[in-house]
Design a protein around this motif. Structure first.
Motif, mmCIF file in Angstrom:
data_model
loop_
_atom_site.group_PDB
_atom_site.id
_atom_site.type_symbol
_atom_site.label_atom_id
_atom_site.label_comp_id
_atom_site.label_asym_id
_atom_site.label_seq_id
_atom_site.Cartn_x
_atom_site.Cartn_y
_atom_site.Cartn_z
ATOM 1 N N ALA A 77 19.494 5.059 -3.705
ATOM 2 C CA ALA A 77 20.585 4.993 -4.047
ATOM 3 C C ALA A 77 21.432 4.581 -2.802
ATOM 4 C CB ALA A 77 21.157 5.760 -4.968
ATOM 5 N N GLU A 78 21.496 5.546 -1.960
ATOM 6 C CA GLU A 78 22.216 5.253 -0.517
ATOM 7 C C GLU A 78 21.886 3.953 0.146
ATOM 8 O OE1 GLU A 78 21.916 8.292 2.146
ATOM 9 O OE2 GLU A 78 22.565 9.724 0.907
ATOM 10 N N GLN A 79 20.446 3.573 0.109
ATOM 11 C CA GLN A 79 20.211 2.277 0.804
ATOM 12 C C GLN A 79 20.660 1.148 -0.166
ATOM 13 O OE1 GLN A 79 15.899 2.430 2.127
ATOM 14 N NE2 GLN A 79 15.984 4.021 0.615
ATOM 15 N N GLY A 80 20.625 1.224 -1.421
ATOM 16 C CA GLY A 80 21.261 0.176 -2.237
ATOM 17 C C GLY A 80 22.684 -0.092 -1.911
ATOM 18 N N LEU A 81 23.469 0.871 -1.834
ATOM 19 C CA LEU A 81 24.712 0.886 -1.782
ATOM 20 C C LEU A 81 25.226 0.417 -0.377
ATOM 21 C CD1 LEU A 81 25.974 4.545 -3.362
ATOM 22 C CD2 LEU A 81 26.414 1.905 -4.416
ATOM 23 N N GLN A 82 24.512 0.518 0.619
ATOM 24 C CA GLN A 82 24.755 0.217 1.861
ATOM 25 C C GLN A 82 24.325 -1.297 1.974
ATOM 26 O OE1 GLN A 82 22.058 3.137 3.895
ATOM 27 N NE2 GLN A 82 23.743 4.373 4.641
ATOM 28 N N GLN A 83 23.351 -1.667 1.352
ATOM 29 C CA GLN A 83 23.031 -3.176 1.285
ATOM 30 C C GLN A 83 24.159 -3.913 0.478
ATOM 31 O OE1 GLN A 83 20.477 -4.897 2.656
ATOM 32 N NE2 GLN A 83 21.235 -6.918 2.014
ATOM 33 N N LEU A 84 24.733 -3.350 -0.545
ATOM 34 C CA LEU A 84 25.696 -4.007 -1.342
ATOM 35 C C LEU A 84 26.873 -3.769 -0.489
ATOM 36 C CD1 LEU A 84 26.556 -4.907 -4.094
ATOM 37 C CD2 LEU A 84 27.432 -2.572 -4.750
ATOM 38 N N ALA A 85 27.134 -3.146 0.450
ATOM 39 C CA ALA A 85 28.414 -3.117 1.172
ATOM 40 C C ALA A 85 28.412 -4.177 2.055
ATOM 41 C CB ALA A 85 28.572 -1.801 2.099
ATOM 42 N N SER A 86 27.284 -4.564 2.696
ATOM 43 C CA SER A 86 27.113 -5.649 3.639
ATOM 44 C C SER A 86 27.240 -6.967 3.050
ATOM 45 C CB SER A 86 25.898 -5.337 4.511
ATOM 46 O OG SER A 86 24.533 -5.711 3.694
ATOM 47 N N GLU A 87 26.987 -7.104 1.809
ATOM 48 C CA GLU A 87 26.826 -8.397 0.942
ATOM 49 C C GLU A 87 28.210 -8.789 0.329
ATOM 50 O OE1 GLU A 87 23.878 -7.774 -1.813
ATOM 51 O OE2 GLU A 87 22.297 -8.079 -0.551
ATOM 52 N N THR A 88 29.093 -7.628 0.009
ATOM 53 C CA THR A 88 30.070 -7.765 -0.835
ATOM 54 C C THR A 88 31.425 -7.488 0.124
ATOM 55 O OG1 THR A 88 30.095 -5.681 -1.573
ATOM 56 C CG2 THR A 88 28.964 -7.396 -2.847
ATOM 57 N N GLY A 89 31.372 -6.536 0.857
ATOM 58 C CA GLY A 89 32.661 -6.194 1.827
ATOM 59 C C GLY A 89 33.257 -4.930 1.268
ATOM 60 N N MET A 90 32.718 -4.566 0.066
ATOM 61 C CA MET A 90 33.345 -3.113 -0.426
ATOM 62 C C MET A 90 32.799 -2.010 0.476
ATOM 63 S SD MET A 90 32.642 -1.446 -4.343
ATOM 64 C CE MET A 90 30.974 -1.078 -4.124
ATOM 65 N N GLU A 91 33.665 -1.017 0.842
ATOM 66 C CA GLU A 91 33.339 -0.016 1.848
ATOM 67 C C GLU A 91 32.632 0.921 0.988
ATOM 68 O OE1 GLU A 91 37.334 -0.722 4.413
ATOM 69 O OE2 GLU A 91 37.325 0.972 3.243
ATOM 70 N N VAL A 92 31.549 1.696 1.404
ATOM 71 C CA VAL A 92 30.862 2.695 0.869
ATOM 72 C C VAL A 92 30.731 4.003 1.683
ATOM 73 C CG1 VAL A 92 28.526 3.542 0.442
ATOM 74 C CG2 VAL A 92 29.091 1.094 -0.567
ATOM 75 N N VAL A 93 30.966 5.220 1.132
ATOM 76 C CA VAL A 93 31.168 6.419 1.869
ATOM 77 C C VAL A 93 30.168 7.220 1.258
ATOM 78 C CG1 VAL A 93 32.643 8.147 2.804
ATOM 79 C CG2 VAL A 93 33.574 6.024 2.521
ATOM 80 N N ILE A 94 29.217 7.760 1.970
ATOM 81 C CA ILE A 94 28.364 8.675 1.409
ATOM 82 C C ILE A 94 28.365 10.085 1.859
ATOM 83 C CG2 ILE A 94 25.807 9.080 1.550
ATOM 84 C CD1 ILE A 94 25.515 5.895 1.599
ATOM 85 N N ILE A 95 28.590 11.130 1.135
ATOM 86 C CA ILE A 95 28.688 12.509 1.357
ATOM 87 C C ILE A 95 27.464 13.142 0.750
ATOM 88 C CG2 ILE A 95 30.121 14.550 1.026
ATOM 89 C CD1 ILE A 95 32.466 12.546 0.745
#
Length: 310
Positions: A147-165
């Motif tokens: 899930a983390e990897q997918g979110l980081q990829q989505l962040a690079s594609e869309t510009g939505m910031e992702v924070v992982i804790i």
């Protein structure tokens, strides 16, 4: 600020909802599977967490999403294919929400992951860091890492910031699972052969984790970063049991049995995994959150344990 919270009825989510709802600058929307009374300005009913979930109503006008809902770690999973089930909820369900969030114009997506992404144990004195290469070992940890990897990829594609804790074991009032079992044993006053364990384990009080999450909602330096959560003070199993007993006002009846003997006995009984959790070390380094965010855990371990019983 408009914030959408998933998992608002869970152990972490319910405490997070209460704190967020008390902040005058936050307008909280809680996404729940059934309409119940929880502290939130708005409550939206959402059916399930998978690829078919429609988040459009919940995401309307939201600036930040805190995704705390998940298929939690289950010790004795009885489904035929645990990894497939974890992926369905924790990976596919998370992607579905995140994609819809990005499309709806959400600025930041805060994902509550797990220290299991890093692994199951650390050498004594060598804590996990946020920059370590992930090495998940079980289905739950694997699903969180994917899930983390997918979110980081989505962040690079869309510009939505992702924070992982990534938190380790979370404790506090109403805690369940292994921590609750340990509390029960201490409460009964049973003698335990755990009086000579010299490991170190990191924990995080639920109030400390909530404080870190809230810091990450809008801190500029948190964008697209991974943080490990913790109390900043590690305990051996022996120290933890003594601390729990003290917080309860109970005597700690701990017998000093060597760890090597306990490991041998656990292996013979087929309880090697249990022994690893009790005897092994799992430490986390929270220096990245401290340096990048200026964050310090507001609650000490001693106070965190006391709050379990107030």
């Amino acid at each position: 600020m408009n914030v959408l919270l998933t998992g608002a009825t869970g152990f972490l989510g319910s405490r997070l909802a209460k704190v967020l709802n008390s902040k005058p600058d936050v307008s909280l929307t809680a996404a729940v599977r059934c309409l119940i009374e929880i502290p939130a300005a708005h409550i939206v009913e959402v059916q399930g967490l998978d690829t078919n979930t429609d988040w459009s109503t919940a995401l309307t006008n939201q600036q930040t999403v805190i995704h705390a809902a998940a298929r939690a770690h289950i010790m004795k999973d009885e489904v035929p294919d645990p990894l497939a089930e974890y992926r369905r909820v924790n990976v596919d369900g998370t992607f579905n929400l995140a994609r819809q969030a990005a499309a709806a114009g959400v600025k930041r997506f805060v994902f509550i992951s797990s220290i299991k992404v890093n692994g199951e144990q650390t050498p004594l004195g060598q804590p996990f860091t946020a920059n370590d290469t992930p090495a998940p070992e079980d289905a739950y940890g694997i699903s969180k890492w994917e899930a983390e990897q997918g979110l980081q990829q989505l962040a690079s594609e869309t510009g939505m910031e992702v924070v992982i804790i990534r938190p380790p074991l979370v404790y506090g009032p109403g805690v369940k699972g292994n921590f609750a079992s340990m509390i029960s044993l201490v409460k009964k006053g049973l003698p335990l052969p755990l009086g000579a364990i010299h490991n170190k384990r990191s924990l995080v009080a639920v109030d400390n984790l909530v404080d870190l999450i809230i810091t990450c909602i809008d801190h500029p330096a948190a964008a697209n970063q991974v943080f490990l959560a913790g109390d900043g003070h590690d305990l051996s199993t022996t120290e933890l049991l003594r601390g729990v007993a003290e917080a309860m006002g109970k005597p700690s009846r701990l017998i000093p049995v060597p760890a090597s003997m306990l490991k041998l006995g656990a292996t013979m009984l087929g309880k090697k995994a249990v022994a690893q959790r009790l005897l092994g070390s799992l430490q986390v380094d929270i220096s990245k959150a401290r340096s990048l965010l200026g964050w310090e855990p507001p609650v000490s371990v001693e106070e965190g344990l006391k709050r379990c019983f107030k």
